[in-house]
Write an enzyme that holds these catalytic residues in place. Structure first.
Site, PDB file in Angstrom:
ATOM      1  N   THR A  29       5.858  -3.861  -1.426  1.00 32.23           N
ATOM      2  CA  THR A  29       4.863  -3.807  -0.368  1.00 32.23           C
ATOM      3  C   THR A  29       5.497  -4.162   0.975  1.00 32.23           C
ATOM      4  O   THR A  29       6.688  -4.446   1.039  1.00 32.23           O
ATOM      5  CB  THR A  29       3.660  -4.718  -0.715  1.00 32.23           C
ATOM      6  N   ASN A  30       4.720  -4.114   2.027  1.00 30.39           N
ATOM      7  CA  ASN A  30       5.174  -4.503   3.361  1.00 30.39           C
ATOM      8  C   ASN A  30       4.381  -5.720   3.809  1.00 30.39           C
ATOM      9  O   ASN A  30       3.266  -5.937   3.352  1.00 30.39           O
ATOM     10  CB  ASN A  30       4.891  -3.379   4.371  1.00 30.39           C
TER      11      ASN A  30
END
Ligand code: C5P
Length: 221
Positions: A29-30
């Site tokens: 994810t970011n």
């Protein structure tokens, strides 16, 4: 009587991170809390717009009156956004979309095999949602965001061209993730303008003014 800036306009916003599964229990994810996108949804609603918010996994309440669609992955965000885009007049991509995803998510949890050797992860590129929307024949007025670790102006300018959008908004960080404050750098063909350090809702209200102004100007041409 002052009519609202975005009265009757339809605004589509992406927000938050995306989550790209590796297997049923892991993923990539970011960093993104979604706060800027949700603040923009509120500000656009307050300016009279009908707002659709396509959100990755975030822990935020939906602003009243905003239509929210939840997604996990970049591909899911793309699949929701593309058909909606032409029904909106303004598109603001605040989401921190993962640029790559594991080439194939494993159906079962990857187990250690006892050898000490880590599994290798083949990656594939995700579709660029903003660039795809900006290529539509009946495209909305498109605004992109840029979060960079260096050279914000240079990368922001490059993004303007590469994505084919009239406005890029840079996060003047360095680390704004999860915080309630930020400063923004507006980058367009005419130059740059900074919106100084403020809470995200105030920044969003200022940004709505900037977007509404550019949108109206473009329409008159
Ligand atoms: O390419 P990069 O991630 O640096 O560009 C950031 C801008 O592009 C943001 O507005 C982001 O929401 C958008 N974006 C997108 N789809 C992607 C990657 C980025 O819409 N796959």
């Amino acid at each position: 009587f002052q009519p609202k800036l975005l009265a009757g306009r339809r605004v589509l916003i992406t927000a938050g991170p995306t989550f790209e599964p590796i297997d049923p229990v892991r993923g990539i994810t970011n960093h993104s809390s979604g706060k800027m996108g949700f603040a923009l949804a509120r500000a656009a609603r307050d300016a009279g717009a009908a707002v659709t918010l396509v959100a990755g996994p975030v822990h935020l309440a939906t602003p009243r009156g905003v239509k929210r669609i939840d997604v996990q992955s970049a591909q899911q965000m793309f699949d929701e956004v593309l058909p909606l885009a032409a029904q909106h007049e303004i598109f603001v991509a605040t989401a921190a979309v993962a640029d790559w995803r594991p080439a194939s998510a494993q159906p079962h949890k990857i187990k250690k095999d006892g050898s000490g050797a880590p599994p290798s992860l083949a990656m594939t590129e995700n579709p660029d949602i903003l660039a795809a929307v900006a290529k539509l024949a009946d495209k909305p007025f498109c605004v992109g965001f840029a979060a960079e670790s260096e050279d914000l102006l240079k990368h922001g300018r490059a993004k303007l061209v590469r994505k084919g959008v009239p406005l890029i908004v840079g996060n003047i960080g360095p680390a704004t993730f999860g915080l309630d404050h930020n400063a923004l750098l507006l980058i367009d063909a005419g130059g740059e303008r900074e919106i100084p350090h403020n809470d995200k809702l105030s920044l969003a209200r200022e940004l709505v003014r900037e977007i509404a102004e550019r949108f109206e100007k473009k329409k008159q041409r």
